[in-house]
Scaffold this motif. Structure first.
Motif, PDB file in Angstrom:
ATOM      1  N   HIS A  25       0.815  -1.222   0.000  1.00 41.53           N
ATOM      2  CA  HIS A  25       0.000   0.000   0.000  1.00 41.53           C
ATOM      3  C   HIS A  25       0.845   1.267   0.000  1.00 41.53           C
ATOM      4  O   HIS A  25       0.353   2.356   0.284  1.00 41.53           O
ATOM      5  CB  HIS A  25      -0.998  -0.035   1.165  1.00 41.53           C
ATOM      6  CG  HIS A  25      -1.985  -1.143   0.999  1.00 41.53           C
ATOM      7  ND1 HIS A  25      -3.175  -0.992   0.316  1.00 41.53           N
ATOM      8  CD2 HIS A  25      -1.919  -2.445   1.355  1.00 41.53           C
ATOM      9  CE1 HIS A  25      -3.816  -2.151   0.289  1.00 41.53           C
ATOM     10  NE2 HIS A  25      -3.068  -3.053   0.910  1.00 41.53           N
ATOM     11  N   CYS A  40      -7.449   0.240  -5.288  1.00 41.94           N
ATOM     12  CA  CYS A  40      -7.403  -0.100  -3.861  1.00 41.94           C
ATOM     13  C   CYS A  40      -8.614   0.529  -3.168  1.00 41.94           C
ATOM     14  O   CYS A  40      -8.841   1.729  -3.281  1.00 41.94           O
ATOM     15  CB  CYS A  40      -6.112   0.405  -3.213  1.00 41.94           C
ATOM     16  SG  CYS A  40      -6.130   0.129  -1.423  1.00 41.94           S
ATOM     17  N   HIS A  43      -7.095   3.252  -0.716  1.00 44.30           N
ATOM     18  CA  HIS A  43      -6.256   4.369  -1.164  1.00 44.30           C
ATOM     19  C   HIS A  43      -6.379   4.681  -2.644  1.00 44.30           C
ATOM     20  O   HIS A  43      -5.752   5.633  -3.100  1.00 44.30           O
ATOM     21  CB  HIS A  43      -4.773   4.070  -0.882  1.00 44.30           C
ATOM     22  CG  HIS A  43      -4.533   3.440   0.433  1.00 44.30           C
ATOM     23  ND1 HIS A  43      -4.157   2.131   0.586  1.00 44.30           N
ATOM     24  CD2 HIS A  43      -4.663   3.936   1.679  1.00 44.30           C
ATOM     25  CE1 HIS A  43      -4.058   1.836   1.872  1.00 44.30           C
ATOM     26  NE2 HIS A  43      -4.359   2.912   2.556  1.00 44.30           N
ATOM     27  N   CYS A  97      -2.610   3.550  -4.601  1.00 46.97           N
ATOM     28  CA  CYS A  97      -1.380   3.038  -3.981  1.00 46.97           C
ATOM     29  C   CYS A  97      -0.762   2.007  -4.926  1.00 46.97           C
ATOM     30  O   CYS A  97      -1.321   1.700  -5.980  1.00 46.97           O
ATOM     31  CB  CYS A  97      -1.687   2.419  -2.614  1.00 46.97           C
ATOM     32  SG  CYS A  97      -2.706   0.943  -2.727  1.00 46.97           S
TER      33      CYS A  97
HETATM   34 ZN    ZN Z   1      -3.930   0.606  -0.794  1.00 41.90          ZN
END
Ligand code: ZN
Ligand code: ADP
Length: 296
Positions: free
Chosen positions: A156, A172, A175, A178
């Motif tokens: 990540h 993701c 995020h 990432c």
């Molecule tokens: Zn992530």
């Protein structure tokens, strides 16, 4: 003869084996990861059927709690995988088998397997990264598998994202863009509209993939100073990625890190695993061996 059990617990399948190392796997089985009850019972039945074990090692998908001092040691903790959050994995196994149980992440286990029998023999500080359905990194630092307030979550890592070159937003759920969001197998499939294994060797996907992986590796190099980086997982079966990644790591480091391992011999510095698809289950056997030695 001291026999060990190993469980490579993945989000899609479990691999269980009994043996002592790569040249001595007595028996091995694999089955899909369904509910915790059903899947853990299958693992238990497998080990019951294969005699006296000295210890069992578990390398699990996560997040997990690998801290023996913690009340939730041995649990799969906050996973989004349905049914598996807060599963007491070590508890379920240790109520059935009164032997030491080793427990860590799947990627720390794979790192340990490569250390014991594969691409990291004799090293003290290195990283094992898998690039597959997810991206995850395990690390050994000065001879110990790395844990801190949790285990590393290298997949990540946040990276530069040139949105003109790559307008894809990333997948993701936490995020977006990432490393895992941009460069995992499912991210490749979502960006290019085809499974990664079907993209030709000269597809532009691979240069972009190498760019993201190189950014991540440069960050890992600068933070942990690993003696080697081992890259496994389904996506890394695209072996044309290795020279691309090595060249980009060189370019990004820009001669700042002056060590011979990187400057003169990057071909031996960024490499595939030696145990190939068996790093995980053999690593779990290595975790069992460690637990046995420590009498954990
Ligand atoms: Zn992530
Ligand atoms: P997992 O991460 O589930 O344990 P893998 O490491 O095989 O399993 O990763 C599966 C992912 O890797 C899928 O997204 C798949 O599309 C991709 N993948 C598998 N084999 C290849 C390949 N030869 N080339 C590129 N991508 C691959």
């Amino acid at each position: 003869m001291t026999l060990f059990g190993g469980i490579e617990a993945g989000g899609t399948k479990f691999v269980c084996a009994v043996g002592t190392g790569p040249d001595d796997i007595r028996t091995e089985t694999r089955f899909p990861t369904t509910t915790p009850d059903e899947t853990l019972q299958q693992a238990i039945a497998f080990f019951r059927a294969h005699g006296e074990l000295a210890s069992i090692g578990i390398g699990s998908f996560g997040p997990v709690d690998p801290n023996p001092e913690s009340p939730t040691f041995g649990y799969i903790t906050s996973t989004p995988k349905p049914g598996w959050a807060h599963t007491n994995f070590v508890g379920a196994i240790s109520t059935e088998f009164d032997i030491p149980i080793g427990f860590d992440t799947d990627v720390n286990a794979a790192a340990l397997g490569e250390h014991r029998w594969g691409a990291a023999q004799g090293l003290e500080t290195f990283i094992y990264l898998t690039v597959g359905t997810g991206i995850g990194g395990g690390a050994m630092v000065e001879g110990n598998l790395l844990h801190g307030v949790m285990h590393p979550e290298m997949g990540h890592t946040l990276l530069p994202h040139d949105q003109e070159r790559d307008p894809f937003k990333g997948i993701c759920p936490f995020h977006g863009n990432c490393l895992e969001g941009l460069a995992s197998g499912p991210a490749l499939e979502a960006r290019w509209g085809a499974r990664a294994e079907t993209l030709p060797d000269d597809h532009p996907a691979w240069d972009l993939e190498a760019t993201y992986l190189a950014y991540a590796l440069v960050n890992y190099i600068l933070i942990i100073a690993p003696q080697r980086l081992i890259l496994g997982g389904g996506v890394m079966e695209q072996t044309q990625l290795f020279p691309l990644i090595r060249a980009k790591v060189h370019a990004l480091l820009n001669s700042y890190v002056q060590v011979p391992e990187i400057i003169n011999d990057i071909e031996s510095y960024i490499i595939p695993p030696v145990l190939v698809k068996h790093s995980g289950v053999l690593g779990s056997i290595a975790l069992a061996e460690l637990a046995y030695q420590r009498g954990a």
